[in-house]
Design a protein around this motif. Structure first.
Motif, PDB file in Angstrom:
ATOM      1  N   TYR A   1      -7.059   5.510   3.685  1.00 26.31           N
ATOM      2  CA  TYR A   1      -5.884   4.760   4.146  1.00 26.31           C
ATOM      3  C   TYR A   1      -5.716   4.914   5.656  1.00 26.31           C
ATOM      4  O   TYR A   1      -5.539   3.938   6.387  1.00 26.31           O
ATOM      5  N   CYS A   2      -5.797   6.163   6.128  1.00 19.74           N
ATOM      6  CA  CYS A   2      -5.652   6.414   7.564  1.00 19.74           C
ATOM      7  C   CYS A   2      -6.809   5.803   8.353  1.00 19.74           C
ATOM      8  O   CYS A   2      -6.625   5.350   9.486  1.00 19.74           O
ATOM      9  N   HIS A   3      -7.995   5.793   7.765  1.00 19.05           N
ATOM     10  CA  HIS A   3      -9.152   5.172   8.411  1.00 19.05           C
ATOM     11  C   HIS A   3      -8.884   3.696   8.664  1.00 19.05           C
ATOM     12  O   HIS A   3      -9.221   3.152   9.722  1.00 19.05           O
TER      13      HIS A   3
ATOM     14  N   SER B   1       0.797  -1.235   0.000  1.00 26.20           N
ATOM     15  CA  SER B   1       0.000   0.000   0.000  1.00 26.20           C
ATOM     16  C   SER B   1       0.825   1.279   0.000  1.00 26.20           C
ATOM     17  O   SER B   1       0.517   2.206  -0.757  1.00 26.20           O
ATOM     18  N   PRO B   2       1.880   1.400   0.828  1.00 25.88           N
ATOM     19  CA  PRO B   2       2.636   2.660   0.825  1.00 25.88           C
ATOM     20  C   PRO B   2       3.167   3.031  -0.556  1.00 25.88           C
ATOM     21  O   PRO B   2       3.043   4.193  -0.988  1.00 25.88           O
ATOM     22  N   PHE B   3       3.737   2.060  -1.267  1.00 29.65           N
ATOM     23  CA  PHE B   3       4.269   2.338  -2.600  1.00 29.65           C
ATOM     24  C   PHE B   3       3.154   2.712  -3.571  1.00 29.65           C
ATOM     25  O   PHE B   3       3.266   3.692  -4.325  1.00 29.65           O
ATOM     26  N   LYS B   4       2.051   1.942  -3.573  1.00 27.57           N
ATOM     27  CA  LYS B   4       0.964   2.204  -4.508  1.00 27.57           C
ATOM     28  C   LYS B   4       0.294   3.540  -4.237  1.00 27.57           C
ATOM     29  O   LYS B   4      -0.104   4.247  -5.168  1.00 27.57           O
ATOM     30  N   ILE B   5       0.160   3.894  -2.971  1.00 24.68           N
ATOM     31  CA  ILE B   5      -0.460   5.172  -2.629  1.00 24.68           C
ATOM     32  C   ILE B   5       0.403   6.332  -3.109  1.00 24.68           C
ATOM     33  O   ILE B   5      -0.095   7.310  -3.681  1.00 24.68           O
TER      34      ILE B   5
ATOM     35  N   ARG C   1      -6.863  13.006  -3.826  1.00 28.36           N
ATOM     36  CA  ARG C   1      -5.658  12.725  -3.048  1.00 28.36           C
ATOM     37  C   ARG C   1      -5.963  12.720  -1.559  1.00 28.36           C
ATOM     38  O   ARG C   1      -5.532  11.824  -0.818  1.00 28.36           O
ATOM     39  N   GLY C   2      -6.720  13.717  -1.107  1.00 24.32           N
ATOM     40  CA  GLY C   2      -7.060  13.781   0.307  1.00 24.32           C
ATOM     41  C   GLY C   2      -7.952  12.636   0.741  1.00 24.32           C
ATOM     42  O   GLY C   2      -7.761  12.050   1.811  1.00 24.32           O
ATOM     43  N   ALA C   3      -8.949  12.286  -0.098  1.00 25.87           N
ATOM     44  CA  ALA C   3      -9.863  11.196   0.244  1.00 25.87           C
ATOM     45  C   ALA C   3      -9.146   9.856   0.267  1.00 25.87           C
ATOM     46  O   ALA C   3      -9.444   8.992   1.102  1.00 25.87           O
TER      47      ALA C   3
END
Length: 269
Positions: A133-135, A83-87, A126-128
């Motif tokens: 992700y943070c959710h 996920s970190p890379f894809k995000i 981008r924000g959503a």
């Protein structure tokens, strides 16, 4: 992770899906059709006067393709390994239209090249994405214990994007010759609320600010470079107060819930 869908199709929430993936297929087909049109434009030697339209079409391609990729991440509940890379890749892709507009038309404002709605959508998406992700990360307590700084960095980046989304359109000043006979509409516009997506953005910001305050307050490590951090408590309080006033005022009875917002406010204030 179901969220209220926006009435404006340009601002598709990351997790808005259709049966058997038909919605995703439609977006990819639309992106492919636009790309074919852009190829034809370049083969025919398109004029620079159409540059804005070309950039807008290209931006729509980016929005459709990244939407498809984002949905896969949400469906998989953001796997920890990839996920970190894809995000970061998705965030970079969604930044590209602004970069291109700045390079190809350096004398013009980005918003004049892309249009207000597309520019808002780029920030919103981008924000959503970072909110979703943070959710998910917020429910992984053990992960946060080991990666608190990464979590807070994602929150800060997400809040910045969402705040910029709210700032794309300057709020209407009611004393600048603007005549509005609907007082509810006048109230919304004066606060910079132009759609239900703007309201949803406020709630997202409030929740993210709450998470940041929660983990900043219990972390000694966050004292480093504190001057670079957003004032999450102040931002969350200001934004959620506007959200509650709107939902319990002109929008009362329209399905907007303020219970969570009030609970967060009681902690932030």
């Amino acid at each position: 992770m179901k969220r209220r869908a926006s009435a404006n199709n340009t601002f598709r929430p990351v997790n808005e899906r259709a049966v058997n993936g038909q919605l995703d297929d439609d977006y990819l087909q639309n992106a492919s059709a636009i790309l074919d049109k852009l190829k034809s434009y370049y083969r025919q030697g398109g004029e620079s006067s159409n540059l804005s339209k070309v950039l807008q079409d290209y931006t729509q391609v980016i929005l459709d393709i990244t939407f498809y990729e984002e949905n896969k991440l949400v469906d998989q509940e953001f796997p920890e390994d990839c996920s970190p890379f894809k995000i970061q890749q998705l965030l970079q892709d969604l930044t590209e239209p602004e970069v291109l507009a700045g390079r190809l038309a350096p004398t013009q404002e980005v918003q004049s090249m892309l249009g207000l709605e597309l520019l808002e959508c780029l920030y919103w998406r981008r924000g959503a994405l970072l909110y979703m992700y943070c959710h998910t990360l917020h429910q992984r307590k053990q992960w946060i214990k080991k990666n608190k700084d990464t979590f807070l960095k994602c929150i800060q980046e997400g809040v910045r994007y969402l705040m910029r989304m709210l700032q794309v359109r300057n709020s209407v000043k009611l004393n600048d010759g603007v005549v509005l006979h609907d007082t509810a509409t006048a109230s919304f516009l004066s606060e910079g609320i132009f759609s239900d997506t703007h309201l949803l953005t406020m709630m997202y910001i409030g929740e993210m600010c709450f998470w940041a305050v929660k983990y900043e307050d219990c972390s000694a490590d966050t004292m480093d470079r504190k001057e670079d951090r957003l004032q999450f408590r102040d931002i969350g309080t200001q934004i959620l107060n506007k959200y509650v006033l709107a939902c319990e005022g002109p929008l009362q009875g329209q399905g907007w819930n303020t219970e969570n917002a009030k609970e967060i406010l009681s902690i932030l204030q």
